[in-house]
Structure formats: C-alpha cells, structure tokens
Write a protein that holds these residues in place. Structure first.
Motif, PDB file in Angstrom:
ATOM      1  N   HIS A 115      10.934  36.356   5.297  1.00 62.45           N
ATOM      2  CA  HIS A 115      11.808  37.519   5.355  1.00 62.45           C
ATOM      3  C   HIS A 115      11.139  38.682   4.639  1.00 62.45           C
ATOM      4  CE1 HIS A 115      14.508  40.015   2.903  1.00 62.45           C
ATOM      5  NE2 HIS A 115      15.146  40.159   4.044  1.00 62.45           N
ATOM      6  N   HIS A 148      15.836  44.536   8.074  1.00 58.59           N
ATOM      7  CA  HIS A 148      15.050  43.405   7.584  1.00 58.59           C
ATOM      8  C   HIS A 148      14.588  42.586   8.782  1.00 58.59           C
ATOM      9  CE1 HIS A 148      16.134  43.835   3.306  1.00 58.59           C
ATOM     10  NE2 HIS A 148      17.188  44.430   3.829  1.00 58.59           N
ATOM     11  N   ARG A 149      13.495  41.895   8.622  1.00 61.39           N
ATOM     12  CA  ARG A 149      12.947  41.055   9.683  1.00 61.39           C
ATOM     13  C   ARG A 149      12.800  39.633   9.141  1.00 61.39           C
ATOM     14  NH1 ARG A 149       8.907  41.515  13.954  1.00 61.39           N
ATOM     15  NH2 ARG A 149       8.937  43.747  13.708  1.00 61.39           N
ATOM     16  N   THR A 150      13.245  38.651   9.944  1.00 54.95           N
ATOM     17  CA  THR A 150      12.966  37.257   9.644  1.00 54.95           C
ATOM     18  C   THR A 150      12.080  36.729  10.763  1.00 54.95           C
ATOM     19  OG1 THR A 150      15.017  36.564  10.722  1.00 54.95           O
ATOM     20  CG2 THR A 150      15.072  36.766   8.341  1.00 54.95           C
TER      21      THR A 150
END
Length: 68
Positions: A37, A26-28
């Motif tokens: 997110h 996952h990327r924030t």
C-alpha cells in the motif's frame, strides 16, 4: 484485507482507493503473494479497479469490514 500468500502467488491486482473526505488517493497492489500500500501523488497509472469512498478513510474501512 487478508491475503493468503501461497494461494495469491500467481495473481496480480491493483486497486486505487479515492477518499473524498479528505481528498486522498491510495493504491494497493497484490503481486507475488504480497499486498503493498502507498499514497498516490500525481497520475495514478493503470489499475484493475478504482473505488471512490465519500467517508473519511477510518470510517470507510470500518464500513467495508461490516459489509456496508
């Protein structure tokens, strides 16, 4: 995570979260005081920080909250 939008307005930061159980990424991203997110499929692209967690996402986040 908590973000103070007005104070974070001039900052840009991206963190890649890799969970090994299950295998998810996952990327924030923090940009213009907004934290977003989304799951990552494929190549993650450039990031400021990459975090690898061996616990399932729910346990890992709970551990972060407790400071572990």
């Amino acid at each position: 995570m908590r973000v103070n939008g007005p104070r974070a307005g001039d900052h840009t930061q991206t963190v890649l979260w890799r969970f090994t159980d299950p295998d998810r990424t996952h990327r924030t991203s923090l940009r213009d005081g907004v934290l977003v997110h989304h799951p990552v499929t494929g190549a993650p692209g450039p990031v400021a920080c990459a975090v690898r967690l061996r616990a399932p996402p729910q346990e890992a986040v709970a551990g972060l909250r407790r400071g572990r």
